[in-house]
Write a protein that holds these residues in place. Structure first.
Motif, PDB file in Angstrom:
ATOM      1  N   TYR A 160     -22.433   6.944  -7.659  1.00 53.81           N
ATOM      2  CA  TYR A 160     -21.393   6.183  -8.344  1.00 53.81           C
ATOM      3  C   TYR A 160     -21.119   6.784  -9.714  1.00 53.81           C
ATOM      4  O   TYR A 160     -22.038   7.034 -10.501  1.00 53.81           O
ATOM      5  CB  TYR A 160     -21.792   4.716  -8.497  1.00 53.81           C
ATOM      6  CG  TYR A 160     -20.690   3.868  -9.072  1.00 53.81           C
ATOM      7  CD1 TYR A 160     -19.540   3.614  -8.341  1.00 53.81           C
ATOM      8  CD2 TYR A 160     -20.786   3.369 -10.356  1.00 53.81           C
ATOM      9  CE1 TYR A 160     -18.511   2.840  -8.868  1.00 53.81           C
ATOM     10  CE2 TYR A 160     -19.768   2.594 -10.896  1.00 53.81           C
ATOM     11  CZ  TYR A 160     -18.630   2.340 -10.145  1.00 53.81           C
ATOM     12  OH  TYR A 160     -17.616   1.595 -10.671  1.00 53.81           O
ATOM     13  N   GLY A 189     -19.569   5.754 -12.936  1.00 56.40           N
ATOM     14  CA  GLY A 189     -19.125   4.567 -13.652  1.00 56.40           C
ATOM     15  C   GLY A 189     -17.943   4.805 -14.571  1.00 56.40           C
ATOM     16  O   GLY A 189     -17.133   3.912 -14.787  1.00 56.40           O
ATOM     17  N   ASN A 227     -15.368   6.736 -14.022  1.00 57.72           N
ATOM     18  CA  ASN A 227     -14.142   6.763 -13.209  1.00 57.72           C
ATOM     19  C   ASN A 227     -14.074   5.617 -12.207  1.00 57.72           C
ATOM     20  O   ASN A 227     -13.075   5.464 -11.508  1.00 57.72           O
ATOM     21  CB  ASN A 227     -14.023   8.098 -12.468  1.00 57.72           C
ATOM     22  CG  ASN A 227     -13.752   9.237 -13.403  1.00 57.72           C
ATOM     23  OD1 ASN A 227     -12.891   9.150 -14.268  1.00 57.72           O
ATOM     24  ND2 ASN A 227     -14.500  10.312 -13.250  1.00 57.72           N
ATOM     25  N   ARG A 228     -15.174   4.866 -12.095  1.00 53.76           N
ATOM     26  CA  ARG A 228     -15.278   3.761 -11.137  1.00 53.76           C
ATOM     27  C   ARG A 228     -14.992   4.213  -9.706  1.00 53.76           C
ATOM     28  O   ARG A 228     -14.312   3.544  -8.943  1.00 53.76           O
ATOM     29  CB  ARG A 228     -14.357   2.613 -11.531  1.00 53.76           C
ATOM     30  CG  ARG A 228     -14.727   2.006 -12.851  1.00 53.76           C
ATOM     31  CD  ARG A 228     -13.857   0.857 -13.192  1.00 53.76           C
ATOM     32  NE  ARG A 228     -14.234   0.332 -14.505  1.00 53.76           N
ATOM     33  CZ  ARG A 228     -13.519  -0.524 -15.167  1.00 53.76           C
ATOM     34  NH1 ARG A 228     -12.394  -0.990 -14.665  1.00 53.76           N
ATOM     35  NH2 ARG A 228     -13.923  -0.950 -16.341  1.00 53.76           N
ATOM     36  N   GLN A 242     -13.401   5.270  -2.967  1.00 53.79           N
ATOM     37  CA  GLN A 242     -13.513   3.941  -3.571  1.00 53.79           C
ATOM     38  C   GLN A 242     -14.848   3.267  -3.254  1.00 53.79           C
ATOM     39  O   GLN A 242     -15.345   2.474  -4.046  1.00 53.79           O
ATOM     40  CB  GLN A 242     -12.365   3.038  -3.086  1.00 53.79           C
ATOM     41  CG  GLN A 242     -11.009   3.488  -3.540  1.00 53.79           C
ATOM     42  CD  GLN A 242     -10.797   3.245  -5.017  1.00 53.79           C
ATOM     43  OE1 GLN A 242     -11.378   2.345  -5.608  1.00 53.79           O
ATOM     44  NE2 GLN A 242      -9.962   4.056  -5.627  1.00 53.79           N
TER      45      GLN A 242
END
Length: 85
Positions: free
Chosen positions: A35, A37, A39-40, A57
């Motif tokens: 993950y 964070g 760039n989410r 996503q």
């Protein structure tokens, strides 16, 4: 590739799960999903090639993208393995 070809394991420190998965085929590490964070997004990459990476996503989408890339990349080696038969 079937779902059980690449075995994904979640990383952890002191029994705290990390937002990172390592994909292996046998003892060989073929991909990582982590993950990002800032760039989410979930980023995937492979230690098999420096310039290979992507985003998704969800972690499952990143794992699927990594597996698709690996399948296509390995096709380049088919003539080599078939020549030995």
């Amino acid at each position: 590739m079937s779902n059980d070809t690449i075995i994904w394991t979640q990383g952890g420190i002191a029994e705290v799960p990390l937002l990172r998965f390592t994909g292996r085929i046998g003892a060989i590490e073929v991909a990582t999903v982590e993950y990002d964070g800032s760039n989410r997004l979930w980023t995937w990459w492979s230690p098999l090639a420096e310039d290979i990476w992507g985003h998704a996503q969800e972690p499952e989408g990143a794992k699927q993208a990594a597996e698709l890339w690996l399948r296509n990349w390995l096709e380049n080696f088919r003539p080599f393995f078939e020549a030995g038969r």
